[in-house]
Structure formats: C-alpha cells, structure tokens
Scaffold this active site. Structure first.
Site, PDB file in Angstrom:
ATOM      1  N   GLU A 139      54.055  61.906  55.637  1.00  0.00           N
ATOM      2  CA  GLU A 139      53.147  62.501  56.630  1.00  0.00           C
ATOM      3  C   GLU A 139      51.839  62.940  55.975  1.00  0.00           C
ATOM      4  OE1 GLU A 139      53.894  61.912  59.575  1.00  0.00           O
ATOM      5  OE2 GLU A 139      56.022  61.448  59.260  1.00  0.00           O
ATOM      6  N   HIS A 193      49.378  60.158  56.227  1.00  0.00           N
ATOM      7  CA  HIS A 193      48.745  60.142  57.555  1.00  0.00           C
ATOM      8  C   HIS A 193      47.690  61.247  57.665  1.00  0.00           C
ATOM      9  CE1 HIS A 193      51.282  57.147  59.468  1.00  0.00           C
ATOM     10  NE2 HIS A 193      52.393  57.797  59.220  1.00  0.00           N
ATOM     11  N   GLU A 223      49.787  53.567  59.011  1.00  0.00           N
ATOM     12  CA  GLU A 223      51.047  53.483  58.290  1.00  0.00           C
ATOM     13  C   GLU A 223      50.806  53.026  56.844  1.00  0.00           C
ATOM     14  OE1 GLU A 223      53.353  54.812  60.035  1.00  0.00           O
ATOM     15  OE2 GLU A 223      55.006  54.526  58.640  1.00  0.00           O
TER      16      GLU A 223
HETATM   17 ZN    ZN Z   1      54.353  57.012  59.536  1.00  0.00          ZN
END
Ligand code: ZN
Length: 509
Positions: A265, A268, A303
């Site tokens: 995370e 991201h 991603e």
């Molecule tokens: Zn992800």
C-alpha cells in the site's frame, strides 16, 4: 474568465465531490458502525448521481468546447492540453452509456455482492450463478454502448487500462506462460523444502505496525499527509495528494501478511503523494469513468508501484540483509535462531496454492491469467456461467497442478465478479510486468542505485519515480509513460528475467 479557467473551475468542484465520496468510502471500510450502512449507501448514491449529472451535462460539453478552442496549438504534452483531452475522452464514453443501464448495473452490483457474500461461505455457486449471468449480460450491453472493434472486453478495459486489449493481453499471457510454467515445474519437481514455521508464531499487531510503518516512512511515506488504519481488506485511498491514507490487516499468527501488505500500500501511497501539486483538484487527478479521485493513470500503472516497493524492493535479499536485525529487535523471541538467509527464503518460497491473494511471485500471474481468460470468454459468449466451476478446476490443474476441493476456494473466492468488475484483474499482472520495466530504467538512469538501496537510501529511487511517473498524475497513458521512461512499450522481458534470476538462485537446478 477564459474558456480554460471556467472548465478548470467546474472540474475542481467535481473533484471535490469525488474526494468527498472517497472519504465516505474510507470511513465505510475503517470506522463505520454496522448500522450505518443503509444511510451511507444513500449518501454515496446521491453524490454519485450529482457527479454523473454534472459531468455528463450539456454544460460540460460547452465548457469542453471552449477549453479546447483556447488550448488549441499549445504544447501537446502540457497539463492543460492533457486535462482537456482526457476529460473529452471520458465525456464521450460516459455520454454513450444510457442512464438506465448505469442504474441497472448499480442495482445488480449491490444485489450480486450480497448474494455472493452468502454463497461463498456456503460453497453454493448455483445460488450466485443467476446474478453472475445478469451481470455478464449487462456488461455486454455496457461494452456495446461504449463501442469496440475486435472484442467486447476491449470496451470494458477502456475504463481501467487504456491502451490494453483482449488481443494484447492474450499475447502477453502467452509470453508469460512460456517463461513461468517451465520455471514453476522445475521448482515443484525439485521438491526443495523451505522452512517457514517461524512466520506462524504469535506476532503482536502493535509491533507489526511499528516495524512496517518505520519502513514505509523510510520509503518516503509522509505522515503529515497520511495516516494508517486497520481494515479487513487492505487498501490505499486519497483525497488529494495532501491526504493519502492506507490500511493493512494484522494476523497475529502470520506476520508477513500485514508487513508486506503495508509495503504494497505504501507503493500506491507514494504514487498519490508524489503527484504534482499543480494537478490538485484537476481533471488529471479525477477518474470520471470510475467516479473516483485518483492521481494514478491506470489500475495497472498504480499496481506497478505497489508491486515495485513490495516485491522488487521489499522482498529482495539486500533489503533483508539491511533490515532483518531491526525486525528481530521487534520480535526477539519469535525470530530467535532464525538467520537472515532463512528469513529471506521463507518470504520468497514458491508453492502452487488455491488462493490468489496468498500466492507467491512465481504463481501469482497464473491465477490472474485464469481469471482474465474466463472473463474474456464470458464476454464474447464462448464460456457459459454454468460451466465455470468445472472450468476453474480444469485451468487450476493445467496451470498450477492443484485442484480446489470446493468453490469457496475456487470460482467463488474473489469479490470482483460479484460487482461486475470485469476488466480489473489484468491490472495485477500488468503491474508486475511494468514494475520490472521501471526498475530496469531506474537502474539505467541512476548511477549506483543498487548500492543506495542496499544502504537503505530510498530517496534516489523515489525521486526518479516521482520525476518520471508520479508527478504526472493522469496526464499520460500507461503506454506513453512506458515509452517516455523506458524507451519501449509494455514488454514481459525484464519481468521474466527478474523472475528467472531471483528464483534460479533460490531454487538451483
Ligand atoms: Zn494494489
């Protein structure tokens, strides 16, 4: 005001609404008491309708016309030109989709998710099948409305993965299978056991959080513009670059889940925190098709960053050579007698398994290919919903050599199809492939990058990623970003080379 300024002011208000929807969604998934769900659903539906009406309006059309007239002749790569163009593209698509179809899909998604939540633990695919059929039918209607040339899946991909198509995915998957299947077969046939029992000892959540957050901050996550909470399903979400939040899920009897989950995370989050401040409240931080405030250009590109920080960095040997002693200081008893090499091998062990979210780097993409091939077949009519349970077992046998004893661990395992999210699965594999391309380019451009990483200096890598990817928000398409930063489009070569180099060493012939 000029044509562009009027356009930008209108888009800024839409972005405010999208960010507000994101905040409500974050609250649903982290804080909201159970009884809040019906009224929260109404609040989100109202905001969704407001955004939809305002975005698809004739007024927006006139603002776009005026803005286009003003920016004509300006640098084609400027944020102004890109903001107008991406908004025009989304506007054209949204105007093609009848409001009745949007409403029907929203209803079916809500119903489908509820039925799936009951059918999955009950191992009852037949119960969910009628809902899935309805959603496949509506998704075909959606594809027809959006329009496509070769395959209905192409139309759905436009929403998540511009530049991608069923044909390109099929070719990509063929290349990946040719590299991954022999590698997996060799590892499985070799039968080398890897000790990992120590990962399943009792690891208090508070220390897991402290260690993972320490690393997230070293990667560059800014807590003045973020916060970390716990949730059942980990995610990252942003309300402008000034407030980028993430969550992880703590399992006290399996430490890697939360730790690598938070590394993921963080990737991201770094993307969102790294967007150019000039793009705040603009079209280049708004996804008008998905009705979501986001700075990343596509699901796959986003991603690529989570996987780059989680796998390429966080699962590397040099990373643990530097940080294992620190982890041990948080868990002296649990990791007593474990050395860094044992730990490195345990968090990279390869095992064909039934569940996608637990899969290792070698088998993960096979789980995705299976799903995407089924999605394409459902959309073009070559695969029937009633055959899915059987087809799932056949493909699992072919790709992974394991057969789920139940549909709970098979065709019912993922949430995606329960809300008709056909076209989102490819992002995971595209992200893996892109992450290796970006790392290769970063090594080419930044002298001594691996030495810096081995010393725990993540700034040069993060700055390279920010300059080449993060700061641009949604200005460039995934293919343009790849071309600009790596010199070529999407190619599996660097990713396959990465897998071979890493796993040939971990599992010698
Ligand atoms: Zn992800």
């Amino acid at each position: 005001m000029s044509g562009y300024a009027d356009f930008a002011a209108y888009v800024a208000e839409l972005n405010d609404l999208l960010c507000t929807m994101n905040i409500l969604t974050w609250d649903v998934r982290t804080q909201m008491p159970p009884e809040g769900s019906w009224t929260r659903g109404q609040q989100l539906a109202t905001l969704t309708r407001l955004v939809q009406e305002r975005f698809a309006s004739d007024h927006m059309g006139r603002l776009l016309d005026a803005a286009e007239a003003e920016v004509r002749g300006e640098d084609a790569d400027s944020y102004r030109v890109r903001a107008v163009r991406s908004t025009r593209d989304a506007y054209t698509i949204v105007r093609r989709v009848p409001a009745a179809l949007v409403g029907e899909l929203a209803v079916q998604r809500a119903v489908g998710q509820r039925v799936w939540e009951e059918a999955k633990p009950a191992n009852d695919f037949a119960r969910f099948a009628p809902n899935l059929k309805a959603m496949v039918g509506l998704s075909r209607e959606l594809a027809d409305a959006i329009g496509y040339v070769a395959h209905p899946y192409d139309a759905l991909l436009l929403q998540y993965e511009p530049d991608m198509s069923a044909a390109r995915l099929t070719a990509l998957f063929d290349d990946l299978k040719a590299g991954i299947l022999p590698l997996l077969k060799r590892i499985v046939d070799g039968g080398q056991p890897v000790a990992a029992d120590f990962l399943y000892r009792t690891y208090p959540a508070a220390q897991q959080r402290a260690f993972a957050l320490e690393i997230a901050r070293q990667f560059g996550y800014d807590l003045q513009r973020g916060r970390v909470d716990a949730s059942a399903h980990p995610f990252e979400i942003s309300f402008t670059r000034q407030d980028v939040r993430m969550t992880t899920r703590y399992q006290e009897n399996y430490m890697p889940g939360a730790v690598f989950g938070l590394f993921h995370e963080t990737g991201h989050a770094l993307y969102e925190q790294g967007v150019d401040p000039a793009l705040t409240r603009s079209a280049l931080t708004s996804d008008f098709l998905g009705q979501y405030a986001v700075g990343g250009v596509s699901f796959g590109t986003h991603e690529s960053q989570s996987r780059l920080w989680e796998n390429q960095i966080g699962r590397s040997r040099s990373f643990w050579q530097l940080h294992f002693a620190r982890l041990q200081s948080y868990f002296p008893e649990q990791l007593a007698g474990v050395d860094v090499e044992q730990f490195y091998r345990s968090v990279n062990r390869v095992r064909p398994s039934l569940i996608r979210v637990e899969a290792d780097e070698v088998t993960y993409n096979l789980h995705i290919m299976l799903r995407v091939e089924i999605e394409m077949g459902l959309l073009d009519g070559s695969i029937a919903v009633d055959d899915l349970s059987e087809l799932w077992r056949a493909k699992m046998t072919e790709y992974l050599g394991v057969v789920p004893p139940t549909d709970t661990e098979g065709v019912l395992q993922d949430i995606h199809w329960s809300s008709a999210q056909f076209g989102t699965f490819p992002a995971y594999t595209i992200g893996n492939v892109m992450s290796a391309q970006f790392m290769q380019a970063a090594r080419r451009d930044v002298a001594g990058l691996d030495d810096e990483l081995a010393a725990g200096n993540y700034t040069p890598l993060r700055e390279w990623l920010t300059a080449n990817i993060y700061r641009h928000g949604r200005a460039f398409s995934p293919e343009e970003l790849l071309q600009r930063t790596t010199g070529e489009g999407l190619t599996p070569r660097p990713y396959l080379a990465y897998l071979r180099e890493k796993y040939d060493e971990l599992y010698p012939v």
